[in-house]
Structures are given as structure tokens and as C-alpha cells.
Scaffold this motif. Structure first.
Motif, mmCIF file in Angstrom:
data_model
loop_
_atom_site.group_PDB
_atom_site.id
_atom_site.type_symbol
_atom_site.label_atom_id
_atom_site.label_comp_id
_atom_site.label_asym_id
_atom_site.label_seq_id
_atom_site.Cartn_x
_atom_site.Cartn_y
_atom_site.Cartn_z
ATOM 1 N N GLU A 2 -1.967 18.862 -2.288
ATOM 2 C CA GLU A 2 -0.793 18.374 -1.548
ATOM 3 C C GLU A 2 -1.171 17.877 -0.149
ATOM 4 O OE1 GLU A 2 0.905 21.575 -4.332
ATOM 5 O OE2 GLU A 2 -0.903 21.260 -3.140
ATOM 6 N N LYS A 3 -2.030 18.647 0.548
ATOM 7 C CA LYS A 3 -2.406 18.273 1.917
ATOM 8 C C LYS A 3 -3.192 16.969 1.932
ATOM 9 C CE LYS A 3 -0.636 21.658 4.273
ATOM 10 N NZ LYS A 3 0.444 21.387 5.271
ATOM 11 N N PHE A 4 -4.102 16.833 0.948
ATOM 12 C CA PHE A 4 -4.896 15.606 0.874
ATOM 13 C C PHE A 4 -4.005 14.390 0.639
ATOM 14 C CE2 PHE A 4 -7.023 12.442 -1.799
ATOM 15 C CZ PHE A 4 -8.075 12.090 -0.971
ATOM 16 N N GLU A 5 -3.065 14.496 -0.313
ATOM 17 C CA GLU A 5 -2.171 13.376 -0.619
ATOM 18 C C GLU A 5 -1.220 13.104 0.554
ATOM 19 O OE1 GLU A 5 -2.316 11.296 -3.081
ATOM 20 O OE2 GLU A 5 -4.001 12.344 -3.971
ATOM 21 N N GLU A 6 -0.842 14.192 1.241
ATOM 22 C CA GLU A 6 0.033 14.028 2.413
ATOM 23 C C GLU A 6 -0.680 13.228 3.497
ATOM 24 O OE1 GLU A 6 2.058 16.880 5.796
ATOM 25 O OE2 GLU A 6 1.776 17.694 3.779
ATOM 26 N N LYS A 7 -1.984 13.527 3.699
ATOM 27 C CA LYS A 7 -2.767 12.782 4.700
ATOM 28 C C LYS A 7 -2.936 11.330 4.266
ATOM 29 C CE LYS A 7 -5.422 16.719 6.443
ATOM 30 N NZ LYS A 7 -6.763 17.361 6.502
ATOM 31 N N ARG A 8 -3.169 11.123 2.965
ATOM 32 C CA ARG A 8 -3.334 9.749 2.454
ATOM 33 C C ARG A 8 -2.069 8.930 2.653
ATOM 34 N NH1 ARG A 8 -4.185 6.941 -2.955
ATOM 35 N NH2 ARG A 8 -2.924 8.560 -3.930
ATOM 36 N N PHE A 9 -0.912 9.540 2.339
ATOM 37 C CA PHE A 9 0.362 8.848 2.541
ATOM 38 C C PHE A 9 0.626 8.631 4.029
ATOM 39 C CE2 PHE A 9 4.924 8.867 3.380
ATOM 40 C CZ PHE A 9 5.336 7.824 2.575
ATOM 41 N N ASP A 10 0.304 9.667 4.841
ATOM 42 C CA ASP A 10 0.561 9.574 6.282
ATOM 43 C C ASP A 10 -0.252 8.447 6.911
ATOM 44 O OD1 ASP A 10 1.860 10.680 8.662
ATOM 45 O OD2 ASP A 10 -0.176 11.178 9.287
ATOM 46 N N LYS A 11 -1.501 8.262 6.445
ATOM 47 C CA LYS A 11 -2.328 7.180 6.992
ATOM 48 C C LYS A 11 -1.723 5.814 6.659
ATOM 49 C CE LYS A 11 -7.002 5.290 7.128
ATOM 50 N NZ LYS A 11 -6.496 3.918 7.132
ATOM 51 N N ALA A 12 -1.329 5.647 5.394
ATOM 52 C CA ALA A 12 -0.705 4.373 4.997
ATOM 53 C C ALA A 12 0.595 4.142 5.766
ATOM 54 C CB ALA A 12 -0.432 4.368 3.496
ATOM 55 N N ASN A 13 1.366 5.207 5.943
ATOM 56 C CA ASN A 13 2.635 5.110 6.674
ATOM 57 C C ASN A 13 2.398 4.780 8.142
ATOM 58 O OD1 ASN A 13 5.403 5.218 6.941
ATOM 59 N ND2 ASN A 13 5.462 7.415 7.285
ATOM 60 N N GLN A 14 1.368 5.423 8.744
ATOM 61 C CA GLN A 14 1.039 5.163 10.153
ATOM 62 C C GLN A 14 0.582 3.725 10.353
ATOM 63 O OE1 GLN A 14 1.277 6.753 12.969
ATOM 64 N NE2 GLN A 14 1.937 8.760 12.281
ATOM 65 N N ARG A 22 0.827 -1.210 0.000
ATOM 66 C CA ARG A 22 0.000 0.000 0.000
ATOM 67 C C ARG A 22 0.861 1.260 0.000
ATOM 68 N NH1 ARG A 22 -4.600 2.148 -1.660
ATOM 69 N NH2 ARG A 22 -5.321 3.835 -0.324
ATOM 70 N N VAL A 23 1.902 1.279 0.831
ATOM 71 C CA VAL A 23 2.794 2.443 0.878
ATOM 72 C C VAL A 23 3.486 2.636 -0.468
ATOM 73 C CG1 VAL A 23 4.916 3.358 1.912
ATOM 74 C CG2 VAL A 23 3.150 2.377 3.370
ATOM 75 N N ASN A 24 3.948 1.537 -1.069
ATOM 76 C CA ASN A 24 4.590 1.630 -2.384
ATOM 77 C C ASN A 24 3.622 2.143 -3.445
ATOM 78 O OD1 ASN A 24 7.083 0.773 -1.564
ATOM 79 N ND2 ASN A 24 6.766 -1.360 -2.086
ATOM 80 N N LEU A 25 2.378 1.675 -3.385
ATOM 81 C CA LEU A 25 1.365 2.094 -4.361
ATOM 82 C C LEU A 25 1.113 3.597 -4.263
ATOM 83 C CD1 LEU A 25 -0.903 1.449 -6.413
ATOM 84 C CD2 LEU A 25 -2.406 1.039 -4.468
#
Length: 640
Positions: free
Chosen positions: A275-287, A254-257
Motif C-alpha cells: 500500500e505504501k509503495f503504491e501510495e508513493k507511486r500515485f503521489d508522485k504522479a499526482n504531484q 499517467r494519473v489515470n493509468l
């Protein structure tokens, strides 16, 4: 001993069993002789019990007694020695032998020092052998694991390359990348540890168990308890952690995707201020990945402290039980210390196995994910008896229908048309009408569900895939260039193409102007994905790449969309003049691109609703008329 004349010679070929029996018998006899010989309280008590006057030698008196009296005294002595630990009796025998050597004038200290020196040399030699073996094992394990990783990556690559588009879309690109990198790294790590730990630990444990049995089985029950407790702890930990390992690898996917999507779509993200939306999306996957990783690592990190607690608890239990054995005369301090060492050796072996067990569940999940790829069978099969048709430039769709997977709804339904050498067949229709799906059937990216496609009067399923695709110059809807140079990209389909052939293809694709303007011409660098050229330039280079092959069929899947009208017209004119013998299939959205085609197929919801030339369709096909009227004015239509 064997007597020769007046000399007694030692037999060196005494068996181990005979030697043990001799040790037991001689040790008791030597202990008795020592007791009678020493001027000790025990010796005086024995002499008094025998009724001997003070100062009389007990051994001399024994020699003069009747046989019955001697046997009675000996049986009494044997009864007293019966309950004494064997190790104590043996050590008493060793002391007697040492005193006899001294009586014979031998230097016992020198003999012992020589024994210790030779034993030390043997130990050093063994340590050297162990060191060389350890280095060899490390080298071999690294080499084997590296080769395994290499072979697995090759197998995955070749398998994925054999997939049809159907199987390829079953796995996401991010997942395939993770499986080719991270999953294989997990297996490599475990393979390295298998040689260095898993093969070594059982040998260590078995050796420890053998030595424990030789030292004394009095405390063996403690080891059984220790192994049982260790096994229960490991089983509980694995039961908790194993499901998380499966989730962990999916979260890495998921993180790679998301990372791949964000990096690829940066221009779009910036254009929409997302940018903020994608940052939150990446942050959720990372968390999610971090939390699962922390849970797994915390659970597995508890293993070593628990193992150390068990190991130290076993040491305490051995000392406690051994102390009672020493007090009862059943065990010596040295034997207890030796037992502790061997017990620790066994437990350390289990610790080593438990250490690799941390990595085994994750490697098992990775292995299953790799096997999932390797076990997937491609729906595109090579023919058992391939046919090689003569080149005629003829392509026939004979009642072709197609549906994705097990879907009931057909994407294409009963498609029929014939293209002869030099013909231009055009496909037009609304978005989702099945145009791209139809042209993807020609190089067998998918196989037809019903009907057949004939190339030069042979079903394409009976033609070798390489032969089939070598005859087709395919330009996909999304133009893809590879990192390298313009020349290397153009030679992608024909490695031995001459420079003159490349320039001819560039000229036909209307790319000569921008290629010539570049400082290094055809040797100019192309970035990954062609990111350093414009969309129109990328599309023209992709068309030139297909032309360089000198194919029998040219297939353009909406490949003129990024070209302006003038360039589009010049390119089609050049193709008609210089590639007149090539059968061309064009998918297009613009009427101006296809109106001069020999045959136009109008698709609507996967069915052909109109077929003929531009003039014929303008009279007979409502769908085509609507498309034409939406793109061209009445004057343009009348002029055309």
C-alpha cells in the motif's frame, strides 16, 4: 431647400457627403453672424475694426458695404476660424440654430427632450435585441459544442473498435479514456467560447476602431502602441505555456493509468502489503500533475493583471496626450472621453480574446491527441470484394508466419496444419511459445505476416470481418464479463437466443449448478468485469457465451485453466457429445485437457516441434514428453 411659391421646403434626400459640406460651410457662417450679432467684446472689436460708430448694427453695415470690402472682412474672419477645431465650430453652429429656433417661438427644450426620449427608446430596443441575441448565442453554442463532443466521442469509439490489437496496444487504455473524456471536454469548452467570445470580440474591436477614426485620429497612435504591447505579452505567455500543455495531458494519462492499475489490483496490493509503495507511486504522479497545473495556471493568471495594467496605462496616456490637445484647442473634453470609451472597447475586445487564448493552447493539444487516434489507420482492412464461403468447418494454416510490428524476430514461423469439421486441434507449449498469438490470428485480431489462413477454402482476409467473427466462438485467455445479468452476457453474441438455448449452453459449460442456485437464476446481476463471481464461474459463463452462438469454430485460449480436473473432463465430454460437428481449437497448459484431441501441435519458440496424437507425440517429441512427465506420473501415463 427648394422654393415653392413663398414656401421653402427641406430636401430630405441630401447625401451624407453633401450634409457634411453644408455643416462645415454653415457652421462658419453662423459663427460669424453670431459674433457680429452678439453684444460682446468680440463683436465690439469687430465693429471698431470696421470703423463703425457705436450702436451701429454690423450686419446692416456689411449689407451696405462694397463687395470687395465685404470679401476682405470675410477672408479675415475665415483666417481666424481656420485653426479652430471643427467640433468647436460645429457646436457654435448648433448654438446659433438653437437661438434661431427660440427666436421663431419653438420650444427647444421640448425638441431636445423628444430627441433624447426617442434615442433612449432606440437604445432600450437595441439592448433588448442584444439580450435576445446573447441568449440565443449561449443556447446555440452550448448545443453545437454538445453535439461536437457527442460526435467526437462516437468517432473515437468507432475508430478504436476498428483497431486491430496492434493499434490498440499503441495507445494505453488510460490514454484512450482521457482522450475520450478530458480532451473532448477541453474542445467543447473552447467551442462554446468561440461562439460567445471569439465571434463577438472582433466585431466589438472593429466597431471601436471605426468610431475612434470618426472621433479624431489625433490619438490613434496610442491604440497602435496598445495593440502591439498586448500582442507581445500574449506571444511571450503562449511561448512559455504551450509546451507545458502537452506535458499536462500526458500527466493526466499517467494519473489515470496508475489509478486504474491500483483500483484493479487492490487484492494483490494488499496481499503483498504494498500500500505504501503504491501510495508513493500515485503521489508522485499526482504531484507532477499538480506542479505542472500550478505553473500553467500561474502563468496564465498573470495575463489578466498585465492586460488590466496595459488598459489602465492606455487610459492615463490618452488623458495625458488629450490634455495637451485640449490646451492647444485641437480637442474637446467630450471627444477625449469618447475616445477613451472607444479605446477601452477595443482593448476589452483584446482582453476577451486573451481570455479564450488561455484555453486555446490546451484545446489545441487535446485536438492533436484526438486526431492522433482518428488518423491512425487500422492494419486490419475490410476486403474490397468480400467472399462468403459455404460452411464446411474446415480451417487451414498454410505456411503461416507472424511478427509484431516491424520486429525482425518472428513470433510464429511456418505453421502448417489442417482442421476438418468436428476435429479438435490442441496447442501446447511453454510460456511465450506463441500459442495465444496463433489463435488470435483466426478471428483476425492480427493479420498474418506471411502465408495464409483458409476458412472453408477461402482466405480469411477475403471474408467480411462480421461474417468471419460470427462463425467463431472465441473464449479469450482472460475471461471478461460485462455489467448486467447472466442472461444479457450469454446473449452477447446472439441477441435473439431463446431461454432454452441459454440453458443448453449453461449445461454444456458445466455452469448449471451455480446458476440454478442463485436467487434470480439467469436474471442474477453480474458486476462490472464479473467481479461478483469466482474465476471458475466467470470462465464457465464465458464458455457458455461462446456456445450460445452455435458457431462453426470454437476457439479456447487457455480457457480451462480455472476449472478443476473433474469439471474440465465433464465440459470436454459435453462438447464432444453435443457439439460434435464444431471444429474446436484448444490452447491448454494441462496434458489432461488435450491428450484426447484429434491432433496436437507442440510449439516451442514459435515453431511446431511436434504434431500428432498424444500417443504419437509421446514416442516422437521430446518437448511433449517433458511436459507430460512433469504433469503426470508414470502410472497415469501408462494408464492413459
Amino acid at each position: 431647400y427648394t422654393q415653392e411659391d413663398d414656401t421653402w421646403l427641406l430636401n430630405d434626400d441630401i447625401s451624407k457627403e453633401t450634409r457634411e459640406n453644408l455643416n462645415e460651410d454653415f457652421s462658419k457662417a453662423m459663427m460669424m453672424v453670431a459674433a457680429f450679432s452678439e453684444d460682446s467684446e468680440q463683436g465690439q472689436a469687430m465693429a471698431a475694426q470696421m470703423g463703425l460708430p457705436e450702436g451701429t448694427d454690423p450686419l446692416t453695415a456689411l449689407a451696405q458695404m462694397p463687395e470687395e470690402a465685404v470679401q476682405q472682412i470675410m477672408s479675415q474672419m475665415d483666417e481666424k476660424l481656420k485653426d479652430m477645431p471643427e467640433s468647436i465650430v460645429t457646436q457654435a453652429g448648433v448654438s446659433f440654430v438653437a437661438s434661431e429656433y427660440e427666436a421663431l417661438g419653438k420650444d427647444v427644450d421640448a425638441i431636445q427632450m423628444h430627441y433624447i426620449l426617442m434615442s433612449g427608446i432606440r437604445m432600450l430596443a437595441m439592448a433588448l435585441v442584444i439580450m435576445l441575441a446573447a441568449i440565443s448565442v449561449t443556447f446555440i453554442s452550448a448545443r453545437v459544442a454538445g453535439r461536437l463532443g457527442h460526435d467526437l466521442r462516437n468517432s473515437i469509439y468507432r475508430k478504436v473498435m476498428s483497431f486491430s490489437s496492434r493499434e490498440y496496444h499503441k495507445f494505453s487504455t488510460a490514454s484512450l479514456i482521457t482522450r475520450s473524456t478530458n480532451d473532448i471536454q477541453q474542445i467543447q469548452l473552447v467551442m462554446t467560447m468561440i461562439f460567445r467570445v471569439v465571434l463577438y470580440a472582433p466585431i466589438l474591436a472593429i466597431g471601436g476602431i471605426i468610431k475612434v477614426q470618426q472621433t479624431g485620429s489625433y490619438l490613434s497612435w496610442i491604440l497602435i502602441v496598445a495593440v502591439g504591447v498586448l500582442s507581445v505579452v500574449m506571444a511571450i505567455l503562449f511561448g512559455v505555456v504551450m509546451p507545458k500543455f502537452k506535458i499536462l495531458q500526458k500527466l493526466i494519462d499517467r494519473v489515470n493509468l496508475i489509478s486504474r492499475e491500483i483500483l484493479t489490483g487492490i487484492p494483490v496490493i494488499r496481499a503483498f502489503s504494498a500500500e505504501k509503495f503504491e501510495e508513493k507511486r500515485f503521489d508522485k504522479a499526482n504531484q507532477d500533475l499538480t506542479k505542472t497545473n500550478l505553473f500553467v495556471n500561474r502563468a496564465m493568471s498573470c495575463m489578466m493583471p498585465l492586460m488590466m495594467l496595459i488598459m489602465n496605462g492606455i487610459s492615463v496616456l490618452i488623458v495625458y496626450s488629450g490634455a495637451h490637445g485640449i490646451d492647444a484647442g485641437k480637442l474637446q473634453v467630450g471627444d477625449m472621453m469618447a475616445f477613451i470609451q472607444y479605446a477601452m472597447q477595443i482593448i476589452i475586445a483584446f482582453l476577451m480574446i486573451s481570455a479564450i487564448a488561455i484555453f486555446l493552447p490546451r484545446a489545441n493539444v487535446s485536438a492533436n491527441r484526438i486526431n492522433e487516434i482518428l488518423d491512425t489507420k487500422s492494419s486490419i482492412k475490410e476486403p474490397e470484394h468480400p467472399q462468403t464461403p459455404e460452411k464446411q468447418g474446415k480451417l487451414v494454416f498454410d505456411h503461416v508466419s507472424f511478427s509484431y510490428g516491424h520486429a525482425k524476430e518472428k513470433v510464429l514461423d511456418d505453421i502448417n496444419f489442417t482442421a476438418h469439421q468436428g476435429d479438435t486441434i490442441a496447442l501446447i507449449g511453454s510460456t511465450g511459445s506463441g500459442k495465444s498469438t496463433l489463435v488470435n490470428l483466426i478471428p483476425r485480431f492480427y493479420d498474418v505476416t506471411e502465408g495464409s489462413i483458409l476458412m472453408d477454402d477461402v482466405d480469411i482476409r477475403n471474408i467480411d470481418l462480421k461474417t468471419l467473427r460470427d462463425r467463431i466462438g472465441f473464449v479469450p485467455q482472460k475471461s471478461v464479463l460485462f455489467s448486467g445479468t447472466i442472461a444479457s452476457n450469454l446473449r452477447f453474441g446472439k441477441k435473439d437466443a431463446l431461454e432454452s438455448e441459454l440453458w443448453d449452453a449453461i449445461d454444456m459449460a458445466q455452469a448449471e449448478d451455480f446458476v440454478s442456485e442463485k436467487e434470480h437464476g439467469m436474471d442474477s446481476h453480474i458486476a462490472q468485469g464479473g467481479s461478483n463471481v469466482s474465476g471458475g464461474q466467470k470462465q464457465r459463463l464465458a464458455i457458455a457465451r461462446a456456445i450460445v452462438k452455435h458457431p462453426e469454430f470454437l476457439v479456447f485460449d487457455d480457457s480451462f485453466s480455472a476449472l478443476d480436473f473433474a469439471t474440465d473432463a465433464r465440459l470436454r465430454k459435453a462438447l464432444k457429445e453435443k457439439a460434435s460437428d464444431v471444429t474446436t481449437i484448444i490452447v491448454a497448459q494441462r496434458i489432461s485437457t488435450i491428450m484426447h484431441a484429434d491432433q496436437i501441435l507442440v510449439l516451442d519458440h514459435g515453431k511446431v516441434v511436434g504434431q500428432g496424437t498424444h500417443e504419437q507425440l509421446m514416442k516422437t517429441c521430446d518437448v511433449y514428453q517433458q511436459i507430460a512427465q512433469s504433469q503426470l506420473s508414470q502410472e497415469e501415463l501408462a494408464y492413459e
